[in-house]
Motif scaffolding. Sequence first.
Motif: not given
Length: 308
Positions: A200-207, A222-227, A260-264, A274-279
């Motif tokens: 669950r931590c993957l989506s929690q970080g992206l969110f 800072r956005l990357v470090e937040t995740a 797109a903030l992307c993680v593997a 996983d990923n989320v879009l930042l628009t």
Amino acid sequence: MQTFRTIKSLTQCLKAYRASGLRVGFVPTMGFLHEGHRALIQESVACCDITVVSIFVNPTQFGPNEDLDRYPRALERDHELCRTAGVSLIFAPDAGEIYPPGFQTSVEPGPVAEPLCGAVRPGHFRGVATVVTKLFHIVQPDVAFFGQKDFQQCAVIRQLVQDLNLPVEIVTVPTVREADGLALSSRNSYLSPADRERARCLSQGLFAAQAAFQAGERDSQRLVETARAHLTEVDQLQYLELRDANTLESIQGSVEQPAALCVAAYIGSTRLIDNVLLTPPPTALSDHELELVSHAINRQDTVAAEGL
């Protein structure tokens, strides 16, 4: 619903449908279908007359030490999901049908395939581009549907269609998630109960990064470090990167374009992405720009009136 194992039998059937002018939608999958696949199928059923689903575990997109042999398969269950979702035709070939003896031609994607998964899975997107090109030529769909979870794959396929002038519209469908946020994936079946909880931590970080962005944070680092602060449960982080949503180029500094903030990462022995879009919201016009627009509109109205 009909199931076809050979290219010849499928293309003969589709030829009759096309002769009637029917719109063909296509959902390529590797099987072990879940609700994310159902969402793709439903999009196709909603806007196309015929929906074709392929079920094929493509060997050319797996590396030598990856999970080809143990990739989950459940063909009977897949057929039931397709039937209830409104699929018209299933194409379920074996590897020899797609890659017959003597096969030696591959499709080599360009720079969009190089970062992220392309950097840690050499040859993966060559396999993806090759099989998708073959499937597009076999099915000849009007529209093909892919999930946003595989964000880089979508970018590779869009570029492929553009570069090779393939007459296929590509539709990207938003990621479908479990109630706790975990992105649906066939590989989730590998997770033990304890690993499933940690995942669950993957989506929690992206969110968390997405929420910061929506609150006004624009600094990419800072956005990357937040995740990253939420990813303490992962066993191996392969990448966590902020990329241009269109070109997949790395974003440094301020995020002013869709990203797109992307993680593997590995949870136990299971690799998840996983990923989320930042628009960014549309930029508001300045008072001067609004005045120019108003002047232009008024002038058009005047010219139109004089023309009458």
